[in-house]
Scaffold this active site. Structure first.
Site, short mmCIF file in Angstrom:
data_model
loop_
_atom_site.label_atom_id
_atom_site.label_comp_id
_atom_site.label_asym_id
_atom_site.label_seq_id
_atom_site.Cartn_x
_atom_site.Cartn_y
_atom_site.Cartn_z
CG HIS A 163 -86.91 3.28 5.33
ND1 HIS A 163 -88.28 3.33 5.48
CD2 HIS A 163 -86.45 2.47 6.31
CE1 HIS A 163 -88.62 2.58 6.52
NE2 HIS A 163 -87.53 2.06 7.05
CB SER A 191 -106.77 -35.95 2.80
OG SER A 191 -106.59 -34.63 2.37
NE ARG A 218 -78.00 -5.49 1.19
CZ ARG A 218 -78.63 -4.67 2.01
NH1 ARG A 218 -78.62 -4.87 3.31
NH2 ARG A 218 -79.26 -3.62 1.54
N GLY A 264 -82.37 -0.20 8.22
CA GLY A 264 -82.86 0.95 8.97
C GLY A 264 -83.35 0.63 10.36
NE ARG A 298 -115.01 -31.61 3.65
CZ ARG A 298 -114.56 -30.46 4.14
NH1 ARG A 298 -113.45 -30.43 4.85
NH2 ARG A 298 -115.20 -29.34 3.91
CB CYS A 332 -107.14 -31.33 1.42
SG CYS A 332 -108.09 -31.88 2.83
CB THR A 347 -103.20 -28.54 8.04
OG1 THR A 347 -103.45 -27.94 6.76
CG2 THR A 347 -102.35 -29.77 7.86
CG ASN A 348 -107.68 -25.13 6.97
OD1 ASN A 348 -106.48 -25.06 6.74
ND2 ASN A 348 -108.60 -24.81 6.09
CG ASP A 349 -111.51 -28.54 11.21
OD1 ASP A 349 -111.57 -27.42 10.68
OD2 ASP A 349 -112.51 -29.15 11.61
CG MET A 396 -80.76 -3.14 14.82
SD MET A 396 -79.83 -4.65 15.07
CE MET A 396 -79.33 -5.03 13.41
CE LYS A 437 -73.52 -2.96 7.84
NZ LYS A 437 -73.82 -1.61 7.30
NE ARG A 493 -70.67 2.04 8.25
CZ ARG A 493 -71.38 2.89 7.53
NH1 ARG A 493 -72.66 2.68 7.31
NH2 ARG A 493 -70.82 3.97 7.02
CE1 TYR A 533 -103.85 -34.79 -1.77
CE2 TYR A 533 -103.24 -37.10 -1.89
CZ TYR A 533 -104.13 -36.11 -1.51
OH TYR A 533 -105.30 -36.44 -0.87
#
Lengths: 902, 902
Positions: free
Chosen positions: A451, A786, A335, A100, A635, A854, A789-791, A102, A22, A91, A874
């Site tokens: 809001h 590859s 803004r 809304g 896999r 993957c 990333t989950n495991d 602060m 602001k 403000r 990739y």
């Protein structure tokens, strides 16, 4: 010397870190010569000092005095002047908008004396006492931390005593009396009188605003929005201008284009004779800017000019707050405006066509998250559906859920897995938890800038606002509309794209953008109901095409079946990055897995495996047919074999009961013995992936042979199959060597049998920390990496996905350990570091190593940026995320040249 | 130019990488002027080339010719000379000794012609034909890969035909006939005649020895001994000398000190009129060196001189193979001799006293593994025990187990968890699997240098050899001794320190070294039965004291109770590195944990926690009393709460059966509901450690308060309690911050209540990859890091300890993925890398950070070296491992200056 106070003639829009959004934009508008009240900003540096020490910096008081004197000199009025008092608002204004969240204190500078000066200046005694009443109330609640209900109860009592129902029916005397009552409340609850010294009011208000950075709800909002807690807020001290000085005054909010649809033109809400908070609170229904043009053409023309100037200057949709005080326009805030997903795409391409931005910049201004929203299905048009009401389309999507009437209930029911629609007269910051929990939000009052609308749009929640026909009764927990009564738990369907509210379940259909992606541009344009939709579809097409042109990352899909693969290819996938082969062990084939497990010898096991071979081969033939000419990464089996068997506890109970009843349970007993033998305390850390392949003779051999034979079959049919074999859960290069040896033997055998020449690439999933840490060795044997990333996230953090998301994820976001699930967005510091180590070591050991990801992060926008920066080749994701990944990969590429990628 | 052939006048003992151990030492002895036959060595480089390409390097043939001619010139005899033929042996010789694992071919150069020359030279026709018979047999089996049974069957048939039972009773004619039969076997099975060209024999033998590097059993041995597979073996071609040319010839093995006890003096086994392999095979019982002194004082004096020269030169116990050919001594091999644990300690200190080595070097020559062996309990002396037999004490320890008679049975029963003692007439390389599986090995034949003795000593297996009274019947799977019949499965107790064999279970008592460590030097000396024991105890004391002087690593202990702590302190622990607090939730206190879990509200839970407080406090008071003045690290609760509840499957069955029977199961049902709610698919990755502390209100608070109150109580009693609080399973610095905040609040509260000043250090376990990867951040909040290498290994590899050790560890060592369990010795490449990253980042962020390890690796010799090198401050291990860790920490320190730490 660091200075904590900047007046609006200093600074510019690029100093948001220091001045907050602001403050920086107020400075920018001042620089542009727009009519901004001559205020000043206390920097975020002051807030950070306050957070560190618990007190404002010592230098602040002096700097505020200097700035205040300059303000007085500019305006020719003095703070505390009994005749013509200068009043200010205080403000908050952080770097990132937190609508809304602060505190704000208005009318600072009023006291028992200056209230009379204000009455004289305004010529409106009621206005003066009403302003004073508001100050004491707001100051009491915000600064002095007094329960707000005490003030509103007193206000209600005053109205009741005079037999009126509305605040505006209270006259000056009543309000003067109410100020006395409010001051008494202050004295009772703080032990001191309401402070009469304007400067004391100002200093206390500044501290209160600084402190509001760290309220519970502000922190919750920041976690949800992933805003760092250590930024701090700036504080803007602005001379008051009044929109409530009669019919030639007013206040409003405007957008330079429609933030809901992206249509060109000016849009906004205006309230005559009102203060700004009345608009935002959505308490009264608003007028449009056209109404303003008719009421006050001069002020309207000034506003139009200012808006055009701002849009040209910012080269984007601007969102403006303004007040007209007796015909004079004051700009109170601007803004770059938030917008819905369709608006984002349309505005970005409009600005390109208007030669305000480049296509690269346009791409930077839309996001994968927005594209995802455009893929939401929409309600099907049918005669069956019961339209209950219409409101304003505030945030798109088609949400169906049980009606609930308060935030707590929304959270409780959602925690049990139920979809809920939160129905409120209007929302306020206390409803945030319920809005997060709900699939949709419906309000009876308020406009597109209320809001509810702003917050829902921010979080991508479907939202309909201002459905005035909805009459809510909180006591009976129901609402009435048009003769229907909807009770808590009844199913509602709300359409955030049209503003429609339906009773009961409504079937959905694909969105136009989905249709475009699935069936192509022409089909989508033919099917589009209107020009807006056609413009949207064309915008998406242009930006996605541009993304495909500029991106360096390829996008593959995780697809287990031919049908998945076909869909992925339609959606633009350039290969299959992960075909999980475990589905081929499910359903009717489970019995074969049972035979593998229960085999009493090598022959019996091999027979069961042999029976699986033609089934697997057919799966792969179908997959390779669909992905003809594109890399297809298959896999080898990953989950532990016991996952294909019945649950230990269920089976134990069954056997125990059979014994108890004297029934024959021989077959179950045999199975139970196997399940017990194979039971693992931690199956995630057990006999799975490559371990399984090395321990169960013939298992990987079956799968590798099936791939080889499928390739041969596809080649024979004139195809161009590009199968690659991926070994899961490798922790040591020796594991890969052993599987590669087996694969080479099988390829040689199939080559010899069929008279072909097979040499399929064999690579690994990097999904264990050890694989990443020894990537140099593994790369010597692997054709590709590859990242799973989950495991990798599970092992790096040491928690399993189910557990983190079940038992303690909620707690962990509350206490700030996690801002987002590391299973959604990659944890750059931990998991990401391992990815970087593996990329660096792997490439060093084998420069032509192909690198991809993957895990599900492959479809997450923020993670895609990370993978681009990490130098992968990739990303692979679910088919339906492919377009999102294409777009984000393009954005990651332009981020290297366009500074302001959102 | 790389040369593949080195003759013995080149090279020296430090070139073991290139020449193998045997070759390097033969060269060294040649350099020393000792009587070594003038042979040559084909280098390991040739073997590596052979492994790479499958063929010997092209240059080799020429180099062998050159070396062979030099050998002929030196000896004045020619290879293939029909009158006075030169014969050679072709022997493997790798860098590390692999006794009995690879091939040897003797008497190469004999053929249908030269056999007559040999007969003339030796004046013994029988000897010549016997040698030729041996060559064809050995060459057929080893080089031509013909089943050895074909030859031994033919030998048996020849003996039967002549009505004799022993080989030596076959005369020259019989042997000549046998050579014909053997040659016929060769022709039948290879399609070609036995090669008559001596050079062809030599070349084929060289290839066979090179190839023997990669036999199954050699690879198994290397994995067990952790010898890399890519070293390759050298091949030694040595002129034959004959110990079987009559009574003035013989062959033997000698040690410069007793390798079993460490006693000074010369020890050895001698066989008159025999070849070397007869000694090693243990087929005939041997004479002592004293016998040799009487038979041939001249040769004996030469041998004594050579031995003294070698020991002075090598500055260590030497192990020698020699042959006496008609009174002339030939040295055929020497090496630094393997020895038992007591011998290692005694010899090391003896050599210090003889001023041959320094104390640092002495420390380098003993190992933690050897010290562990000295801590083995011994059999108690009692009248109850039934002495079955006496053999030779070949490898120390007291082993009790079921008697088994073959390697396969040993492995099967051991796999089921049973302790077995392998009983064999003699062992050969095929018994290796059984020896690994057994707790002890007993043989009826052979001396201290037999296969069984050497291999058992190498792997630290208790072993008794040459118990001649034991008469084994493989058909009935039993043995007879002194009127007893011991059948398979009967319990045997063998004492590897005394050579005694007992029937049934025998109680054990502490070893003298244990007594020394527990009760001190004087007590151990007083209690020692003899001077040997006293010398051993003094040696251990001197070397351990020296280790304490030189080591940089402190040694702490993992101790959960006051009793553990007291024991650890007696054994030299300098602190408690890990007090697990979960035992305080076991036993009778389980019911309180159940109440915590089942609590329906905060109050009920808090009441249960409050009941635990005094119990916990008392535990800590006891611990801190024992560790007064020393750092005592208390870990907050780590395991998931459901571990304290009944098992889900058991409870489900119980409830289902109760229902079936119509019984009341209300209480079990309530428990089952809780167990189901808290059930985790992967508890290792679930709600445990710091997560539990952050999710269950009051849990960590209880523990922290108990520590604080215990510290206050100990201080009040005049003590010096040094408690430190350790937070488990931290993955993010924010988790630590939250616990630290709570801890600070509690310390402040307890300080205020008791009028003291508490400021206990708070640190973390680094046991997740993410903690290591973000160590810089965590170090900003942590007073110390303690590496929890057990969990770190589990998450880095992605396998749980139970699973790796149960389901696939055996397979993984077979296939070479693992050489040793990563839970025993730290995986330096993966887990170790994370430790290094965390040390580097942690120290950079906080230079005074204390760094330690409290996983079980803290007591593992090889891992301790790693931790020393990584720069840790301390290791913490089980109390009983403390002395081992002290010794190894000292060895790690001297390794920086002493090159040859074993």
């Amino acid at each position: 010397m660091a200075t904590y106070v900047w007046d609006f003639t200093q600074g510019d829009k690029d100093q948001k870190d220091l001045l907050g959004g602001k403050g920086a934009n107020l400075a920018e508008m001042t620089r542009l010569g727009l009519p901004v009240p001559p205020g000043f900003t206390i920097t975020t540096e002051a807030c950070r000092a306050f957070m560190r020490t618990g007190a404002v910096p010592r230098e602040l008081a002096v700097e505020v005095t200097t700035a205040l004197r300059k303000m007085e000199d500019t305006l020719g009025r003095r703070f505390g002047d009994p005749d013509d008092p200068l009043l200010v608002s205080v403000r908050s204004g952080a770097k990132f908008s937190m609508p809304g969240m602060m505190e704000t204190v208005l009318d600072v500078g009023l006291n028992d004396t200056t209230v009379h000066g204000l009455a004289r200046f305004s010529g409106d005694e009621r206005f003066a006492w009403d302003s004073y009443r508001r100050l004491v109330q707001m100051f009491g609640r915000t600064v002095l931390d007094i329960d707000g209900a005490l003030f509103s109860d007193a206000l209600d009592a005053a109205k009741a005593a005079r037999g009126v129902t509305s605040d505006v029916d209270l006259d000056a005397d009543a309000l003067r009396e109410l100020v006395g009552t409010f001051q008494e409340i202050v004295r009772t609850h703080t032990g001191s009188p309401f402070p009469q010294d304007p400067r004391e009011q100002l200093d206390l208000a500044i501290v209160a605003v600084l402190g509001s950075w760290n309220t519970e709800r502000a922190r919750l909002y920041r976690r949800k929005e992933r805003i760092p807690d250590d930024l701090g807020t700036a504080v803007n001290v602005v001379p008051m201008v009044f929109g409530n000085l009669g019919p030639t005054s007013g206040t409003g909010v405007a957008f330079t284009r429609d933030p809901a649809t992206g249509k060109t033109g000016n849009y906004g809400d205006y309230l005559a004779n009102a203060q700004g908070e009345d608009v935002v609170a959505g308490i009264r229904n608003t007028l449009s800017l056209e109404d303003l043009a008719q009421r006050d053409p001069g002020a309207y023309a000034d506003l139009r000019r200012a808006m055009r100037q701002l849009e040209t200057h910012y080269r984007d949709l601007c969102d403006i707050e303004f007040t007209i005080e007796r015909g004079k326009l004051w700009m109170l805030q601007t803004r770059v405006g938030k917008r819905t997903a369709p608006a984002a795409f349309r505005i970005a391409t409009q600005l390109v066509d208007e030669h305000l931005i480049t296509l690269d910049e346009a791409l930077a201004r839309v996001s994968g998250a927005q594209l995802s929203q455009l893929l939401f299905p929409q309600f099907a048009v049918s005669d069956d559906r019961t339209l209950l009401a219409r409101g304003m389309a505030a945030s798109p999507g088609a949400a169906v859920g049980a009606a609930v009437f308060d935030s707590a209930t929304a959270q409780q029911r959602a925690a049990l897995g139920e979809d809920v629609v939160l129905v409120r007269r209007e929302t306020n910051p206390d409803d945030l938890g319920g809005m997060i929990a709900a699939v949709g939000v419906l309000t009876a009052r308020g406009g597109k800038t209320s809001h509810a609308a702003v917050v829902a749009r921010g979080m991508g929640r479907t939202c309909v606002v201002g459905a005035e026909a909805v009459d809510i009764d909180l006591v009976t927990r129901s609402f009435r509309v048009d003769g229907h009564v909807v009770r808590e738990g009844d199913t509602l369907a709300i359409d955030g794209g049209t503003g429609e509210v339906f009773l009961g379940q409504v079937p959905v259909e694909p969105s136009p953008v989905s249709r475009y992606l699935e069936e192509g541009l022409d089909a989508a344009l033919d099917h589009a109901p209107d020009d807006d939709t056609r413009e949207l579809v064309r915008s998406v097409d242009r930006l996605l095409t541009h993304a495909d042109t500029v991106r360096r990352l390829h996008v593959h899909a995780n697809a287990d079946t031919a049908a998945d693969a076909a869909r992925a290819r339609r959606l633009g996938a350039q290969g299959v990055g992960l075909c999980r082969t475990e589905h081929q062990f499910l359903g009717e084939r489970r019995v074969l897995v049972e035979r593998v497990v229960l085999a009493s010898g090598d022959d019996e096991r091999q027979a069961a495996l042999d029976a699986l071979l033609p089934l697997q081969r057919e799966d792969f033939v179908g997959l390779l047919r669909e992905m003809d000419g594109l890399p297809t990464t298959i896999r080898l089996l990953d989950p532990p074999l016991h996952e294909f068997l019945p649950d230990l506890t269920d089976l134990s109970v069954r056997v125990a009961l059979a014994h108890e009843r004297g029934e024959d349970a021989a077959s179950d007993e045999r199975l139970l013995a196997a399940v017990r033998r194979m039971h693992e305390a931690n199956p995630m850390l057990g006999l799975r992936g490559v371990r399984l392949g090395l321990v169960v003779p013939g298992l990987f051999a079956l799968q590798i042979r099936a791939v080889c034979e499928a390739v041969v079959e596809r080649r024979a049919a004139g195809g161009d199959p590009r199968a690659e074999i991926m070994v899961p859960l490798v922790g040591s290069v020796q594991e890969l060597r052993l599987v590669k040896d087996e694969a080479r033997t099988i390829m040689a055998a199939v080559s010899a049998e069929r008279g072909v020449d097979l040499d399929l690439p064999v690579g690994v999933m990097i999904e264990l920390p050890r694989a990443a840490l020894t990537a140099d060795r593994i790369a010597q044997e692997a054709a590709f990496f590859s990242f799973g990333t989950n495991d990798l996230t599970q092992t790096t953090w040491g928690f399993s996905r189910d557990d983190v998301e079940g038992a303690f994820f909620a707690q962990y976001t509350d206490n700030g350990v996690l801002t987002v699930s590391p299973f959604e967005t990659i944890d750059a510091l931990g998991v990401g570091r391992l990815v970087q180590i593996a990329v660096e070591q792997g490439r060093a050991a084998r420069p032509d190593l192909t690198l991809g990801v993957c895990g599900e992060h492959g479809g997450d926008p923020e993670s895609i940026r990370f993978f681009h920066d990490a130098g992968l080749d990739y990303v692979s994701c679910s088919p339906f995320r492919v377009p999102v990944a294409r777009l984000e990969a393009g954005r990651a590429a332009v981020a290297e040249t366009v500074a302001d990628v959102r």
